[in-house]
Motif scaffolding. Structure first.
Motif, PDB file in Angstrom:
ATOM      1  N   GLN A 161       0.831  -1.207   0.000  1.00  0.00           N
ATOM      2  CA  GLN A 161       0.000   0.000   0.000  1.00  0.00           C
ATOM      3  C   GLN A 161       0.867   1.260   0.000  1.00  0.00           C
ATOM      4  O   GLN A 161       0.605   2.205  -0.745  1.00  0.00           O
ATOM      5  CB  GLN A 161      -0.940  -0.002   1.211  1.00  0.00           C
ATOM      6  CG  GLN A 161      -1.928  -1.148   1.223  1.00  0.00           C
ATOM      7  CD  GLN A 161      -2.760  -1.224  -0.041  1.00  0.00           C
ATOM      8  OE1 GLN A 161      -3.276  -0.226  -0.521  1.00  0.00           O
ATOM      9  NE2 GLN A 161      -2.862  -2.419  -0.601  1.00  0.00           N
ATOM     10  N   GLU A 162       1.902   1.274   0.826  1.00  0.00           N
ATOM     11  CA  GLU A 162       2.771   2.448   0.910  1.00  0.00           C
ATOM     12  C   GLU A 162       3.535   2.687  -0.387  1.00  0.00           C
ATOM     13  O   GLU A 162       3.740   3.830  -0.786  1.00  0.00           O
ATOM     14  CB  GLU A 162       3.737   2.301   2.090  1.00  0.00           C
ATOM     15  CG  GLU A 162       3.031   2.397   3.430  1.00  0.00           C
ATOM     16  CD  GLU A 162       3.983   2.263   4.602  1.00  0.00           C
ATOM     17  OE1 GLU A 162       5.098   2.815   4.524  1.00  0.00           O
ATOM     18  OE2 GLU A 162       3.606   1.618   5.589  1.00  0.00           O
ATOM     19  N   VAL A 163       3.958   1.617  -1.048  1.00  0.00           N
ATOM     20  CA  VAL A 163       4.672   1.756  -2.321  1.00  0.00           C
ATOM     21  C   VAL A 163       3.779   2.457  -3.334  1.00  0.00           C
ATOM     22  O   VAL A 163       4.190   3.416  -3.992  1.00  0.00           O
ATOM     23  CB  VAL A 163       5.128   0.377  -2.864  1.00  0.00           C
ATOM     24  CG1 VAL A 163       5.528   0.467  -4.334  1.00  0.00           C
ATOM     25  CG2 VAL A 163       6.269  -0.168  -2.032  1.00  0.00           C
ATOM     26  N   PHE A 164       2.542   2.010  -3.428  1.00  0.00           N
ATOM     27  CA  PHE A 164       1.666   2.593  -4.444  1.00  0.00           C
ATOM     28  C   PHE A 164       1.180   3.992  -4.054  1.00  0.00           C
ATOM     29  O   PHE A 164       0.892   4.809  -4.937  1.00  0.00           O
ATOM     30  CB  PHE A 164       0.536   1.634  -4.798  1.00  0.00           C
ATOM     31  CG  PHE A 164       1.043   0.504  -5.668  1.00  0.00           C
ATOM     32  CD1 PHE A 164       1.245   0.699  -7.024  1.00  0.00           C
ATOM     33  CD2 PHE A 164       1.375  -0.721  -5.122  1.00  0.00           C
ATOM     34  CE1 PHE A 164       1.750  -0.305  -7.829  1.00  0.00           C
ATOM     35  CE2 PHE A 164       1.884  -1.736  -5.918  1.00  0.00           C
ATOM     36  CZ  PHE A 164       2.070  -1.531  -7.272  1.00  0.00           C
ATOM     37  N   ILE A 165       1.160   4.297  -2.779  1.00  0.00           N
ATOM     38  CA  ILE A 165       0.892   5.678  -2.364  1.00  0.00           C
ATOM     39  C   ILE A 165       2.025   6.567  -2.855  1.00  0.00           C
ATOM     40  O   ILE A 165       1.802   7.644  -3.411  1.00  0.00           O
ATOM     41  CB  ILE A 165       0.719   5.779  -0.832  1.00  0.00           C
ATOM     42  CG1 ILE A 165      -0.614   5.154  -0.421  1.00  0.00           C
ATOM     43  CG2 ILE A 165       0.832   7.233  -0.362  1.00  0.00           C
ATOM     44  CD1 ILE A 165      -0.781   4.962   1.078  1.00  0.00           C
ATOM     45  N   LYS A 166       3.268   6.097  -2.665  1.00  0.00           N
ATOM     46  CA  LYS A 166       4.433   6.872  -3.146  1.00  0.00           C
ATOM     47  C   LYS A 166       4.402   7.020  -4.667  1.00  0.00           C
ATOM     48  O   LYS A 166       4.742   8.070  -5.197  1.00  0.00           O
ATOM     49  CB  LYS A 166       5.741   6.234  -2.704  1.00  0.00           C
ATOM     50  CG  LYS A 166       6.060   6.480  -1.256  1.00  0.00           C
ATOM     51  CD  LYS A 166       7.558   6.600  -1.081  1.00  0.00           C
ATOM     52  CE  LYS A 166       7.898   6.897   0.345  1.00  0.00           C
ATOM     53  NZ  LYS A 166       8.102   8.294   0.597  1.00  0.00           N
ATOM     54  N   PHE A 200      10.298   1.429 -14.859  1.00  0.00           N
ATOM     55  CA  PHE A 200       9.265   1.507 -13.830  1.00  0.00           C
ATOM     56  C   PHE A 200       9.367   0.355 -12.834  1.00  0.00           C
ATOM     57  O   PHE A 200       9.233   0.559 -11.629  1.00  0.00           O
ATOM     58  CB  PHE A 200       7.872   1.542 -14.468  1.00  0.00           C
ATOM     59  CG  PHE A 200       6.770   1.714 -13.466  1.00  0.00           C
ATOM     60  CD1 PHE A 200       6.588   2.931 -12.830  1.00  0.00           C
ATOM     61  CD2 PHE A 200       5.932   0.663 -13.145  1.00  0.00           C
ATOM     62  CE1 PHE A 200       5.586   3.094 -11.889  1.00  0.00           C
ATOM     63  CE2 PHE A 200       4.933   0.818 -12.208  1.00  0.00           C
ATOM     64  CZ  PHE A 200       4.753   2.042 -11.580  1.00  0.00           C
ATOM     65  N   LYS A 201       9.623  -0.830 -13.326  1.00  0.00           N
ATOM     66  CA  LYS A 201       9.740  -1.989 -12.435  1.00  0.00           C
ATOM     67  C   LYS A 201      10.897  -1.790 -11.448  1.00  0.00           C
ATOM     68  O   LYS A 201      10.759  -2.044 -10.260  1.00  0.00           O
ATOM     69  CB  LYS A 201       9.946  -3.250 -13.265  1.00  0.00           C
ATOM     70  CG  LYS A 201       9.916  -4.520 -12.462  1.00  0.00           C
ATOM     71  CD  LYS A 201      10.022  -5.726 -13.376  1.00  0.00           C
ATOM     72  CE  LYS A 201      10.007  -7.014 -12.586  1.00  0.00           C
ATOM     73  NZ  LYS A 201      10.121  -8.190 -13.454  1.00  0.00           N
ATOM     74  N   GLY A 202      12.028  -1.299 -11.944  1.00  0.00           N
ATOM     75  CA  GLY A 202      13.159  -1.017 -11.067  1.00  0.00           C
ATOM     76  C   GLY A 202      12.822   0.039 -10.040  1.00  0.00           C
ATOM     77  O   GLY A 202      13.182  -0.075  -8.868  1.00  0.00           O
ATOM     78  N   LEU A 203      12.103   1.078 -10.470  1.00  0.00           N
ATOM     79  CA  LEU A 203      11.677   2.134  -9.555  1.00  0.00           C
ATOM     80  C   LEU A 203      10.783   1.582  -8.453  1.00  0.00           C
ATOM     81  O   LEU A 203      10.948   1.911  -7.278  1.00  0.00           O
ATOM     82  CB  LEU A 203      10.957   3.238 -10.327  1.00  0.00           C
ATOM     83  CG  LEU A 203      10.404   4.387  -9.496  1.00  0.00           C
ATOM     84  CD1 LEU A 203      11.528   5.158  -8.820  1.00  0.00           C
ATOM     85  CD2 LEU A 203       9.574   5.316 -10.372  1.00  0.00           C
ATOM     86  N   LEU A 204       9.837   0.723  -8.819  1.00  0.00           N
ATOM     87  CA  LEU A 204       8.947   0.103  -7.831  1.00  0.00           C
ATOM     88  C   LEU A 204       9.740  -0.648  -6.763  1.00  0.00           C
ATOM     89  O   LEU A 204       9.457  -0.531  -5.572  1.00  0.00           O
ATOM     90  CB  LEU A 204       8.001  -0.893  -8.502  1.00  0.00           C
ATOM     91  CG  LEU A 204       6.713  -0.375  -9.074  1.00  0.00           C
ATOM     92  CD1 LEU A 204       5.919  -1.533  -9.673  1.00  0.00           C
ATOM     93  CD2 LEU A 204       5.891   0.352  -8.045  1.00  0.00           C
ATOM     94  N   PHE A 205      10.731  -1.391  -7.205  1.00  0.00           N
ATOM     95  CA  PHE A 205      11.482  -2.193  -6.247  1.00  0.00           C
ATOM     96  C   PHE A 205      12.438  -1.349  -5.410  1.00  0.00           C
ATOM     97  O   PHE A 205      12.709  -1.690  -4.271  1.00  0.00           O
ATOM     98  CB  PHE A 205      12.158  -3.368  -6.943  1.00  0.00           C
ATOM     99  CG  PHE A 205      11.131  -4.368  -7.398  1.00  0.00           C
ATOM    100  CD1 PHE A 205      10.459  -5.147  -6.473  1.00  0.00           C
ATOM    101  CD2 PHE A 205      10.786  -4.478  -8.722  1.00  0.00           C
ATOM    102  CE1 PHE A 205       9.485  -6.049  -6.871  1.00  0.00           C
ATOM    103  CE2 PHE A 205       9.811  -5.371  -9.137  1.00  0.00           C
ATOM    104  CZ  PHE A 205       9.151  -6.160  -8.207  1.00  0.00           C
TER     105      PHE A 205
END
Length: 184
Positions: A49-54, A68-73
């Motif tokens: 949840q916090e990742v997608f809030i960011k 984008f995938k690298g940024l998510l991780f």
């Protein structure tokens, strides 16, 4: 169905539908990655949840041609280690970093300077406000520790310690980027 670049372009323009699609596409990967480090599934769900809030909060800075995938991780890893340090399987983290450092490869071939600069800027933005201010005064405005201390009414030792902590944080996270590129 739209491809990642189209979704990210729409997300950066504030599309909640694109955000929902991106969430649906990536939440499980973020969750599985979180579970590598966290023993508690509730903490892993909270991290998702916090990742997608960011992601939503920084949507206008995300570009369609970014990794984008690298940024998510990177966001996921930072949240895990910053907020749930005691729940982390630190031995696993140390082993993965050591393994990544032992393997020889050319990171410049995988991350160009522009992307690396963006990641560093993202990391700087994650620093606590005062540490970020001190770091930017030193590294971007090229002020001496003494000048920063005078400007902010701090001791030079405090300025030195804040910059040291900022550099340590950035280095640790850059090692993680290297790790990502060796396993992704």
């Amino acid at each position: 169905m739209l491809n990642d670049e189209s979704l990210i372009r729409q997300l950066s323009l504030g599309s909640s539908e694109a955000f929902t699609a991106i969430y649906g596409q990536y939440w499980r990967q973020v969750y599985d990655f979180s579970k590598l480090y966290l023993r508690d599934k509730d903490y892993a769900e909270e991290i998702v949840q916090e990742v997608f809030i960011k992601v939503w909060e920084s949507r206008e800075f995300i570009k369609e041609n970014d990794n984008f995938k690298g940024l998510l991780f990177i966001i996921t890893r930072n949240l895990i280690f910053n907020k749930h340090r005691k729940k982390v399987n630190e031995d696993f983290y140390k082993m993965t970093i050591l393994r990544a450092m032992e393997e020889s490869y050319d990171i410049e071939g995988e991350i160009d300077a522009k992307d690396l600069s963006r990641y560093i800027d993202l990391l700087i933005n994650e620093l606590p406000p005062q540490r970020r201010l001190i770091f930017n005064l030193s590294r971007k405005e090229f002020k001496s520790y003494r000048k920063i201390a005078e400007q902010l009414n701090l001791s030079e030792k405090t300025v030195e310690r804040q910059i040291s902590e900022a550099i340590k944080f950035i280095r640790q996270n850059l090692l993680f980027i290297i790790y990502l590129y060796t396993v992704v």
